[in-house]
Design a protein around this motif. Structure first.
Motif, PDB file in Angstrom:
ATOM      1  N   ASP A 110      24.824 -27.252  35.107  1.00  0.00           N
ATOM      2  CA  ASP A 110      24.325 -28.567  34.733  1.00  0.00           C
ATOM      3  C   ASP A 110      24.149 -28.683  33.227  1.00  0.00           C
ATOM      4  OD1 ASP A 110      24.258 -29.226  37.355  1.00  0.00           O
ATOM      5  OD2 ASP A 110      22.139 -28.683  37.635  1.00  0.00           O
ATOM      6  N   LYS A 111      23.734 -27.562  32.602  1.00  0.00           N
ATOM      7  CA  LYS A 111      23.394 -27.687  31.185  1.00  0.00           C
ATOM      8  C   LYS A 111      24.029 -26.580  30.349  1.00  0.00           C
ATOM      9  CE  LYS A 111      21.558 -29.567  27.737  1.00  0.00           C
ATOM     10  NZ  LYS A 111      22.104 -30.847  27.271  1.00  0.00           N
ATOM     11  N   VAL A 112      24.734 -26.987  29.298  1.00  0.00           N
ATOM     12  CA  VAL A 112      25.242 -26.046  28.296  1.00  0.00           C
ATOM     13  C   VAL A 112      24.644 -26.462  26.951  1.00  0.00           C
ATOM     14  CG1 VAL A 112      27.282 -24.997  27.236  1.00  0.00           C
ATOM     15  CG2 VAL A 112      27.426 -25.882  29.580  1.00  0.00           C
ATOM     16  N   HIS A 113      23.952 -25.533  26.302  1.00  0.00           N
ATOM     17  CA  HIS A 113      23.391 -25.799  24.978  1.00  0.00           C
ATOM     18  C   HIS A 113      24.324 -25.231  23.918  1.00  0.00           C
ATOM     19  CE1 HIS A 113      19.453 -27.167  26.347  1.00  0.00           C
ATOM     20  NE2 HIS A 113      19.538 -26.251  27.289  1.00  0.00           N
ATOM     21  N   TYR A 114      24.423 -25.926  22.780  1.00  0.00           N
ATOM     22  CA  TYR A 114      25.348 -25.493  21.724  1.00  0.00           C
ATOM     23  C   TYR A 114      24.632 -25.335  20.397  1.00  0.00           C
ATOM     24  CZ  TYR A 114      29.240 -26.763  24.780  1.00  0.00           C
ATOM     25  OH  TYR A 114      30.138 -26.835  25.815  1.00  0.00           O
ATOM     26  N   VAL A 115      25.070 -24.339  19.612  1.00  0.00           N
ATOM     27  CA  VAL A 115      24.635 -24.225  18.227  1.00  0.00           C
ATOM     28  C   VAL A 115      25.869 -24.431  17.348  1.00  0.00           C
ATOM     29  CG1 VAL A 115      24.930 -21.716  17.938  1.00  0.00           C
ATOM     30  CG2 VAL A 115      23.119 -22.863  16.701  1.00  0.00           C
ATOM     31  N   MET A 116      25.648 -24.927  16.140  1.00  0.00           N
ATOM     32  CA  MET A 116      26.765 -25.229  15.223  1.00  0.00           C
ATOM     33  C   MET A 116      27.189 -23.983  14.457  1.00  0.00           C
ATOM     34  SD  MET A 116      28.126 -28.275  13.626  1.00  0.00           S
ATOM     35  CE  MET A 116      26.877 -29.483  13.163  1.00  0.00           C
ATOM     36  N   GLY A 117      28.517 -23.721  14.415  1.00  0.00           N
ATOM     37  CA  GLY A 117      29.036 -22.617  13.607  1.00  0.00           C
ATOM     38  C   GLY A 117      29.678 -23.165  12.332  1.00  0.00           C
ATOM     39  N   GLU A 118      29.879 -22.297  11.345  1.00  0.00           N
ATOM     40  CA  GLU A 118      30.458 -22.793  10.087  1.00  0.00           C
ATOM     41  C   GLU A 118      31.894 -23.295  10.288  1.00  0.00           C
ATOM     42  OE1 GLU A 118      30.429 -19.698  10.876  1.00  0.00           O
ATOM     43  OE2 GLU A 118      31.799 -18.414   9.750  1.00  0.00           O
ATOM     44  N   HIS A 119      32.605 -22.711  11.278  1.00  0.00           N
ATOM     45  CA  HIS A 119      33.968 -23.167  11.556  1.00  0.00           C
ATOM     46  C   HIS A 119      33.992 -24.540  12.228  1.00  0.00           C
ATOM     47  CE1 HIS A 119      36.356 -19.452  10.659  1.00  0.00           C
ATOM     48  NE2 HIS A 119      35.130 -18.933  10.719  1.00  0.00           N
ATOM     49  N   ASP A 120      32.843 -24.963  12.769  1.00  0.00           N
ATOM     50  CA  ASP A 120      32.755 -26.303  13.373  1.00  0.00           C
ATOM     51  C   ASP A 120      32.343 -27.338  12.338  1.00  0.00           C
ATOM     52  OD1 ASP A 120      33.096 -25.059  15.928  1.00  0.00           O
ATOM     53  OD2 ASP A 120      30.943 -24.619  15.997  1.00  0.00           O
ATOM     54  N   TYR A 121      31.856 -26.871  11.190  1.00  0.00           N
ATOM     55  CA  TYR A 121      31.108 -27.745  10.272  1.00  0.00           C
ATOM     56  C   TYR A 121      31.851 -28.134   8.996  1.00  0.00           C
ATOM     57  CZ  TYR A 121      27.291 -29.247   7.193  1.00  0.00           C
ATOM     58  OH  TYR A 121      26.496 -29.953   6.335  1.00  0.00           O
ATOM     59  N   TYR A 122      32.504 -27.156   8.333  1.00  0.00           N
ATOM     60  CA  TYR A 122      32.858 -27.381   6.928  1.00  0.00           C
ATOM     61  C   TYR A 122      34.103 -28.234   6.678  1.00  0.00           C
ATOM     62  CZ  TYR A 122      28.935 -24.907   5.064  1.00  0.00           C
ATOM     63  OH  TYR A 122      27.651 -24.578   4.725  1.00  0.00           O
ATOM     64  N   LEU A 123      34.714 -28.766   7.743  1.00  0.00           N
ATOM     65  CA  LEU A 123      35.788 -29.745   7.500  1.00  0.00           C
ATOM     66  C   LEU A 123      35.178 -31.142   7.314  1.00  0.00           C
ATOM     67  CD1 LEU A 123      38.907 -30.143   7.309  1.00  0.00           C
ATOM     68  CD2 LEU A 123      38.840 -30.807   9.707  1.00  0.00           C
ATOM     69  N   ASP A 124      34.453 -31.610   8.346  1.00  0.00           N
ATOM     70  CA  ASP A 124      33.900 -32.987   8.267  1.00  0.00           C
ATOM     71  C   ASP A 124      32.374 -32.970   8.217  1.00  0.00           C
ATOM     72  OD1 ASP A 124      33.140 -32.259  10.795  1.00  0.00           O
ATOM     73  OD2 ASP A 124      34.196 -33.850  11.855  1.00  0.00           O
ATOM     74  N   LEU A 125      31.804 -31.834   7.825  1.00  0.00           N
ATOM     75  CA  LEU A 125      30.350 -31.650   7.749  1.00  0.00           C
ATOM     76  C   LEU A 125      29.665 -31.975   9.086  1.00  0.00           C
ATOM     77  CD1 LEU A 125      29.719 -32.920   4.108  1.00  0.00           C
ATOM     78  CD2 LEU A 125      30.305 -30.620   4.907  1.00  0.00           C
ATOM     79  N   GLY A 126      30.322 -31.548  10.156  1.00  0.00           N
ATOM     80  CA  GLY A 126      29.709 -31.600  11.487  1.00  0.00           C
ATOM     81  C   GLY A 126      29.806 -32.930  12.202  1.00  0.00           C
ATOM     82  N   GLU A 127      30.534 -33.871  11.605  1.00  0.00           N
ATOM     83  CA  GLU A 127      30.549 -35.215  12.185  1.00  0.00           C
ATOM     84  C   GLU A 127      31.093 -35.239  13.621  1.00  0.00           C
ATOM     85  OE1 GLU A 127      32.273 -38.211   9.554  1.00  0.00           O
ATOM     86  OE2 GLU A 127      32.604 -39.441  11.367  1.00  0.00           O
ATOM     87  N   HIS A 128      32.264 -34.622  13.829  1.00  0.00           N
ATOM     88  CA  HIS A 128      32.859 -34.673  15.170  1.00  0.00           C
ATOM     89  C   HIS A 128      32.033 -33.854  16.169  1.00  0.00           C
ATOM     90  CE1 HIS A 128      35.940 -35.653  18.024  1.00  0.00           C
ATOM     91  NE2 HIS A 128      35.960 -34.388  18.421  1.00  0.00           N
ATOM     92  N   TRP A 129      31.561 -32.708  15.722  1.00  0.00           N
ATOM     93  CA  TRP A 129      30.727 -31.855  16.589  1.00  0.00           C
ATOM     94  C   TRP A 129      29.506 -32.641  17.079  1.00  0.00           C
ATOM     95  CZ3 TRP A 129      25.894 -29.879  17.231  1.00  0.00           C
ATOM     96  CH2 TRP A 129      25.730 -28.658  17.915  1.00  0.00           C
ATOM     97  N   ARG A 130      28.827 -33.320  16.131  1.00  0.00           N
ATOM     98  CA  ARG A 130      27.613 -34.079  16.505  1.00  0.00           C
ATOM     99  C   ARG A 130      27.969 -35.260  17.407  1.00  0.00           C
ATOM    100  NH1 ARG A 130      25.760 -32.787  11.173  1.00  0.00           N
ATOM    101  NH2 ARG A 130      26.812 -34.653  10.442  1.00  0.00           N
ATOM    102  N   LYS A 131      29.125 -35.858  17.168  1.00  0.00           N
ATOM    103  CA  LYS A 131      29.543 -36.984  18.014  1.00  0.00           C
ATOM    104  C   LYS A 131      29.716 -36.511  19.467  1.00  0.00           C
ATOM    105  CE  LYS A 131      33.575 -39.403  17.883  1.00  0.00           C
ATOM    106  NZ  LYS A 131      34.750 -39.742  17.078  1.00  0.00           N
ATOM    107  N   ARG A 132      30.269 -35.304  19.629  1.00  0.00           N
ATOM    108  CA  ARG A 132      30.508 -34.784  20.980  1.00  0.00           C
ATOM    109  C   ARG A 132      29.265 -34.154  21.600  1.00  0.00           C
ATOM    110  NH1 ARG A 132      35.425 -33.686  23.258  1.00  0.00           N
ATOM    111  NH2 ARG A 132      34.002 -33.657  25.034  1.00  0.00           N
TER     112      ARG A 132
END
Ligand SMILES: [Fe+2]
Ligand SMILES: [Fe+2]
Length: 358
Positions: A110-132
């Motif tokens: 039911d639940k998956v929690h996520y933490v942000m990695g630098e490979h998820d962040y430094y292209l668009d400063l996390g915009e797409h990751w946060r959107k999803r």
């Protein structure tokens, strides 16, 4: 997975879970015991999904994640939730994050929690990751344990916004292991202030588990196995009796104890990083407690990758490392010694001589 390995996995996983005081916890619940209950959760990390072009992705990294998802779905009894430790993507592309999340959507939880990695962040400063996936730092309570998710891979504004020729140039500068043009990671003042407020509402006897991507301790700056404001975050955690920090990023088994805080790392589903000692040929930067993994088969591409499930027992963390074709490892908190212990290899006499691959 071959039948043999599958049986070994199920046997080991099942035995560990069966022995994880489940009957006891049932009794404790039945008698209305207050305080933390025993439960488990699964922890997957660092898949580094890499786009080649269009719908083509590096198959090896896809397979690592697909396998971890399949094995996580087989766990019985079922863990309460899944945690993902960051670096879904390799170069932060929306296509990579989406493809990784599509594979992860196969998790029957039911639940998956996520933490942000630098490979998820430094292209668009996390915009797409946060959107999803939503906010990059928050807390939640589960069965008497207070969980905190932090974004620990931020850095100085000057560096982030300095005159990169393109966002991809910035991403690539931060994506390297030895990143001479990179910058140290940090949680930052804004999140530390939030953390102070958040922890202010929590009873000091409540077990606290912090999820971060980089270690909230200083291991080796040259590879960013490091968080620059680690001490300031540790100070906020100091008043609590039972604290564990679980982190990804290092792609290898590490553990440590600093004061009241236990540290446990996660293996990657993609590839293992070498320990700093074997790459730099300098003195080890590993925490003294950590017994380095035995790289039994460096020629097998999945050697020393894997995923983990975590038993929470009276608010302490036992990490069970599941290696697809190597012996599983268990690093468990030892109440008597007051720190995490590699249950099999901690005594010097039981260790396998380290191999050198220079
Ligand atoms: Fe990573
Ligand atoms: Fe990372």
């Amino acid at each position: 997975m071959s039948n043999m390995n599958r049986r070994r996995f199920l046997k080991t996983g099942g035995a560990v879970l069966a022995a994880s005081s489940l009957p006891l916890s049932l009794v404790e619940v039945a008698f209305g015991k207050s305080g933390p209950e025993d439960f488990s959760f699964a922890y997957l990390s660092d898949s580094h999904i890499t786009q080649i072009k269009g719908k083509e992705f590096v198959r090896n990294w896809d397979r690592g994640l697909i396998r971890a998802v399949a094995e996580t779905n087989l766990l019985d009894p079922k863990p309460d939730f899944v945690f993902y430790g960051g670096d879904i993507a390799q170069l932060g592309k929306p296509e990579e994050i989406d493809h990784g999340l599509e594979i992860l959507s196969g998790l029957r939880y039911d639940k998956v929690h996520y933490v942000m990695g630098e490979h998820d962040y430094y292209l668009d400063l996390g915009e797409h990751w946060r959107k999803r996936l939503g906010p990059d730092h928050y807390s939640f309570d589960h069965k008497g344990v207070h969980f905190v998710v932090l974004n620990s891979i931020l850095t100085f504004d000057d560096w982030t916004h300095k005159d990169w020729r393109s966002p991809m140039q910035r991403m690539k500068a931060m994506a390297r292991l030895d990143n001479p043009k990179g910058s140290p990671f940090m949680v930052g003042e804004k999140q530390r202030e939030w953390l102070k407020q958040d922890l202010g509402k929590v009873d000091k006897t409540t077990p606290v588990v912090v999820f971060s991507h980089s270690p909230i301790q200083k291991i080796y700056k040259g590879w960013n196995f490091w968080t620059d404001d680690a001490e300031q975050v540790q100070a906020l955690l100091k008043p609590f009796k039972k604290v564990t920090v679980l982190y990804g990023h290092v792609h290898q088994i590490q553990y440590n104890q600093i004061g009241n805080i236990s540290f446990n790392s996660a293996m990657a589903t993609a590839w293992p990083w070498p320990y700093p000692v074997s790459f730099t040929q300098k003195a080890s930067y590993l925490p003294k407690l950590t017994v380095a993994m035995n790289r039994a088969d460096p020629f097998f591409e999945r050697d020393a990758t894997g995923w983990q499930f975590v038993n929470m027992t009276t608010g302490r963390v036992d990490v069970h490392y599941v290696l697809p074709d190597n012996e599983n490892r268990v690093v468990a908190f030892d109440e008597k010694l007051g720190h995490p212990v590699d249950t099999r290899y901690q005594p010097l006499t039981k260790r396998i001589a380290p191999q050198t691959h220079y």
